[in-house]
Scaffold this motif. Structure first.
Motif, mmCIF file in Angstrom:
data_model
loop_
_atom_site.group_PDB
_atom_site.id
_atom_site.type_symbol
_atom_site.label_atom_id
_atom_site.label_comp_id
_atom_site.label_asym_id
_atom_site.label_seq_id
_atom_site.Cartn_x
_atom_site.Cartn_y
_atom_site.Cartn_z
ATOM 1 N N PHE A 168 0.943 -1.395 -0.176
ATOM 2 C CA PHE A 168 -0.156 0.040 0.228
ATOM 3 C C PHE A 168 0.876 1.265 0.065
ATOM 4 C CE2 PHE A 168 -2.856 -3.166 1.461
ATOM 5 C CZ PHE A 168 -4.450 -2.614 0.951
ATOM 6 N N ASP A 169 0.358 2.255 -0.759
ATOM 7 C CA ASP A 169 1.149 3.544 -0.866
ATOM 8 C C ASP A 169 0.994 4.152 0.420
ATOM 9 O OD1 ASP A 169 2.380 3.272 -3.307
ATOM 10 O OD2 ASP A 169 0.504 3.898 -4.161
ATOM 11 N N GLN A 170 -0.354 4.197 1.160
ATOM 12 C CA GLN A 170 -0.694 4.807 2.381
ATOM 13 C C GLN A 170 -1.297 3.702 3.120
ATOM 14 O OE1 GLN A 170 -2.283 8.803 1.708
ATOM 15 N NE2 GLN A 170 -3.293 8.935 3.813
ATOM 16 N N PHE A 171 -0.828 3.768 4.478
ATOM 17 C CA PHE A 171 -1.378 2.777 5.390
ATOM 18 C C PHE A 171 -1.342 3.363 6.796
ATOM 19 C CE2 PHE A 171 2.927 2.026 4.349
ATOM 20 C CZ PHE A 171 3.595 1.775 5.446
ATOM 21 N N GLU A 172 -1.867 2.605 7.632
ATOM 22 C CA GLU A 172 -1.905 2.792 9.197
ATOM 23 C C GLU A 172 -1.135 2.047 10.126
ATOM 24 O OE1 GLU A 172 -5.821 3.974 11.314
ATOM 25 O OE2 GLU A 172 -5.229 1.810 11.990
ATOM 26 N N VAL A 173 -0.172 2.730 10.827
ATOM 27 C CA VAL A 173 0.730 1.929 11.673
ATOM 28 C C VAL A 173 0.383 2.261 13.342
ATOM 29 C CG1 VAL A 173 3.138 1.797 12.742
ATOM 30 C CG2 VAL A 173 2.732 2.068 10.299
ATOM 31 N N VAL A 174 -0.084 1.204 14.060
ATOM 32 C CA VAL A 174 -0.405 1.503 15.393
ATOM 33 C C VAL A 174 0.652 1.103 16.128
ATOM 34 C CG1 VAL A 174 -1.996 0.634 17.197
ATOM 35 C CG2 VAL A 174 -2.753 0.723 14.693
ATOM 36 N N LEU B 194 -0.329 6.113 13.587
ATOM 37 C CA LEU B 194 0.524 6.961 12.596
ATOM 38 C C LEU B 194 -0.246 6.686 11.254
ATOM 39 C CD1 LEU B 194 3.959 6.320 13.645
ATOM 40 C CD2 LEU B 194 2.922 7.987 14.444
ATOM 41 N N GLU B 195 -0.278 7.621 10.318
ATOM 42 C CA GLU B 195 -0.751 7.668 9.066
ATOM 43 C C GLU B 195 0.360 7.809 7.958
ATOM 44 O OE1 GLU B 195 -3.726 6.851 7.865
ATOM 45 O OE2 GLU B 195 -4.662 6.793 9.666
ATOM 46 N N VAL B 196 0.841 6.675 7.371
ATOM 47 C CA VAL B 196 2.042 6.695 6.643
ATOM 48 C C VAL B 196 1.452 7.253 5.204
ATOM 49 C CG1 VAL B 196 3.924 5.434 5.909
ATOM 50 C CG2 VAL B 196 2.874 4.932 8.055
ATOM 51 N N THR B 197 2.209 8.097 4.655
ATOM 52 C CA THR B 197 1.969 8.679 3.224
ATOM 53 C C THR B 197 3.073 8.067 2.252
ATOM 54 O OG1 THR B 197 3.264 10.681 3.496
ATOM 55 C CG2 THR B 197 0.597 10.607 4.100
ATOM 56 N N ALA C 41 11.582 -3.882 14.564
ATOM 57 C CA ALA C 41 10.363 -3.752 15.432
ATOM 58 C C ALA C 41 9.865 -5.288 15.382
ATOM 59 C CB ALA C 41 9.519 -2.623 15.017
ATOM 60 N N ARG C 42 8.863 -5.553 16.434
ATOM 61 C CA ARG C 42 8.126 -6.847 16.517
ATOM 62 C C ARG C 42 6.630 -6.307 15.711
ATOM 63 N NH1 ARG C 42 5.452 -10.034 20.418
ATOM 64 N NH2 ARG C 42 5.812 -8.443 21.989
ATOM 65 N N VAL C 43 6.030 -7.259 14.996
ATOM 66 C CA VAL C 43 4.983 -6.854 14.318
ATOM 67 C C VAL C 43 3.935 -7.988 14.805
ATOM 68 C CG1 VAL C 43 3.418 -7.077 12.100
ATOM 69 C CG2 VAL C 43 5.999 -6.763 12.120
ATOM 70 N N LEU C 44 2.947 -7.041 15.532
ATOM 71 C CA LEU C 44 1.910 -7.711 16.342
ATOM 72 C C LEU C 44 0.734 -8.205 15.364
ATOM 73 C CD1 LEU C 44 1.773 -5.654 19.514
ATOM 74 C CD2 LEU C 44 3.000 -7.649 18.927
ATOM 75 N N ASP C 45 0.548 -7.436 14.326
ATOM 76 C CA ASP C 45 -0.784 -7.799 13.287
ATOM 77 C C ASP C 45 -0.349 -6.851 12.115
ATOM 78 O OD1 ASP C 45 -3.006 -8.852 12.649
ATOM 79 O OD2 ASP C 45 -4.258 -6.958 13.054
ATOM 80 N N GLY C 46 -0.755 -7.626 10.839
ATOM 81 C CA GLY C 46 -0.586 -6.854 9.670
ATOM 82 C C GLY C 46 0.514 -7.800 8.993
ATOM 83 N N VAL C 47 0.593 -7.415 7.685
ATOM 84 C CA VAL C 47 1.649 -8.067 7.004
ATOM 85 C C VAL C 47 2.539 -7.049 6.454
ATOM 86 C CG1 VAL C 47 1.990 -9.433 4.566
ATOM 87 C CG2 VAL C 47 -0.192 -9.580 6.112
ATOM 88 N N SER D 39 -0.606 -4.681 4.123
ATOM 89 C CA SER D 39 -2.164 -4.587 4.798
ATOM 90 C C SER D 39 -2.367 -3.053 5.036
ATOM 91 C CB SER D 39 -2.237 -5.376 5.945
ATOM 92 O OG SER D 39 -1.202 -5.140 7.037
ATOM 93 N N GLN D 40 -3.632 -2.646 5.123
ATOM 94 C CA GLN D 40 -3.906 -1.340 5.430
ATOM 95 C C GLN D 40 -3.481 -0.673 6.902
ATOM 96 O OE1 GLN D 40 -8.000 -1.209 3.971
ATOM 97 N NE2 GLN D 40 -7.418 0.091 2.230
ATOM 98 N N ARG D 41 -3.232 -1.859 7.626
ATOM 99 C CA ARG D 41 -3.062 -1.475 9.128
ATOM 100 C C ARG D 41 -1.960 -2.427 9.643
ATOM 101 N NH1 ARG D 41 -5.458 -3.307 13.999
ATOM 102 N NH2 ARG D 41 -5.576 -1.481 15.509
ATOM 103 N N LEU D 42 -0.854 -2.081 10.125
ATOM 104 C CA LEU D 42 0.068 -2.525 10.968
ATOM 105 C C LEU D 42 0.102 -2.176 12.468
ATOM 106 C CD1 LEU D 42 3.384 -2.238 8.665
ATOM 107 C CD2 LEU D 42 2.070 -4.384 9.271
ATOM 108 N N VAL D 43 0.271 -3.041 13.316
ATOM 109 C CA VAL D 43 0.510 -3.091 14.533
ATOM 110 C C VAL D 43 1.777 -3.365 15.228
ATOM 111 C CG1 VAL D 43 -0.543 -3.597 16.788
ATOM 112 C CG2 VAL D 43 -2.089 -3.529 14.820
ATOM 113 N N LEU D 44 2.459 -2.447 15.415
ATOM 114 C CA LEU D 44 3.921 -2.898 16.012
ATOM 115 C C LEU D 44 3.813 -2.656 17.515
ATOM 116 C CD1 LEU D 44 5.927 -0.752 13.220
ATOM 117 C CD2 LEU D 44 5.175 -2.996 13.185
#
Length: 330
Positions: A242-248, A256-259, A289-295, A323-328
């Motif tokens: 994704f070009d733009q996605f969300e990182v929690v 965060l909203e990544v552009t 960083a450890r990824v808790l959710d997302g790809v 994925s549209q959302r990553l949780v770190l």
């Protein structure tokens, strides 16, 4: 001496300290070897073959150098530093400013190039790529493993530690100066896949690419490489990212909203979220960083295929998201 224990991105304690250059010598043309110790003689953290440390240099420069001493020696750390012809300041600073008695801030150690257990080892080094291999040789020899080293360089006088290696391991080490022998004979060494054999390679990108090509028919997981520069991104398909996605950032409670024109790391730093950083190019592994959710969409040159496929960790300086959302875990 100021010593601090700080929390790293992977939620483990990381050693940070001002160490003294106890000894310095020229190991080859444009290569200096520094031996570092705590001024008060205290023990340094133990490390395993393949580990590296950060040197925090002047003007905010941070550079990574492989530990090339004896892992069993907890009093001293040793690094070899090549003066890069197109240095961005790091190796030039080391060569010009770090002398016996100098003090330098050090972080680590970290290890993204660990020595896996195998029946036998084939080590291949090019130039300053010998540094992470040295401790692997010592450890393999100490435990009685079957191993060989093929070590190439432009010329003998550019190959650090070559004479010592030949003296200590004359039946296991092959020194291959290009001006005398031409290109490394990789076909003879890697032409026939060997079960139970681990191949370890570090050096310039041309060497790593050639070794990767010849090890393609080998059993999965046989080849282990370490890069000093980022691999060309063209080798991986990032169309699904994704070009733009969300990182929690879970621990910080910040989203965060990544552009398209921003990296995850840039936004993390802007938000004031604690994170250890260094190269910003995906080659040092510091910002893992450890990824808790997302790809994750992996774009680094550190993680191996198995680690990337698992999606459990990512390097936030260069990697993005599928994925549209990553949780770190940050």
């Amino acid at each position: 001496m100021h010593t601090a224990l700080t929390m790293s991105n992977a939620s483990v304690h990381e050693f940070t300290a001002d160490l003294t250059v106890l000894h310095r010598y020229v190991a080859a043309n444009d290569v200096v070897v520094l031996t570092l110790a705590a001024p008060d003689g205290r023990e340094l953290p133990r490390w395993q073959p393949g580990a590296h440390i950060d040197l925090v240099l002047g003007d905010g420069l941070i550079r990574q150098y492989s530990l090339c001493g004896d892992p069993l020696d907890s009093a001293l750390w040793r690094v070899g530093v090549l003066l890069e012809p197109h240095s961005r300041g790091g190796s030039r600073y080391v060569h010009d400013n770090l002398h016996e008695g100098s003090v330098v801030r050090v972080r680590g150690p970290r290890n993204h190039f660990p020595l896996a257990d195998a029946r036998r080892y084939r080590f291949i080094a090019g130039g300053i790529g010998i540094t992470p291999i040295l401790a692997m040789l010592e450890t393999s020899h100490r435990v009685g493993k079957d191993w060989t080293l093929l070590y190439g360089g432009r010329s003998r006088d550019s190959m650090a530690f070559a004479a010592d290696l030949l003296e200590r391991y004359p039946d296991r080490v092959t020194i291959w100066p290009q001006d005398e022998c031409g290109l490394l004979d990789l076909d003879s060494l890697l032409g026939d896949p060997e079960d139970g054999t681990a191949v370890y390679c570090c050096g310039p990108e041309a060497l790593l690419t050639a070794v990767e090509q010849r090890c393609a028919p080998w059993p999965g997981g046989s080849l282990h490489v370490e890069r000093f520069a980022a691999r060309a991104a063209a080798t991986t398909d990032h169309a699904a990212a994704f070009d733009q996605f969300e990182v929690v950032c879970q621990r910080s409670g910040i989203t965060l909203e990544v552009t398209p024109d921003q990296s995850i790391l840039e936004l993390i730093e802007e938000a004031g979220i604690p994170i250890t950083t260094s190269c910003y190019e995906g080659v040092c592994g510091t910002c893992e960083a450890r990824v808790l959710d997302g790809v994750p969409d992996h774009r680094d040159s550190v993680l191996n295929d198995e680690q990337k496929e698992s999606g459990e960790v990512m390097l936030v300086c260069v990697s993005r998201s599928r994925s549209q959302r990553l949780v770190l875990d940050l």
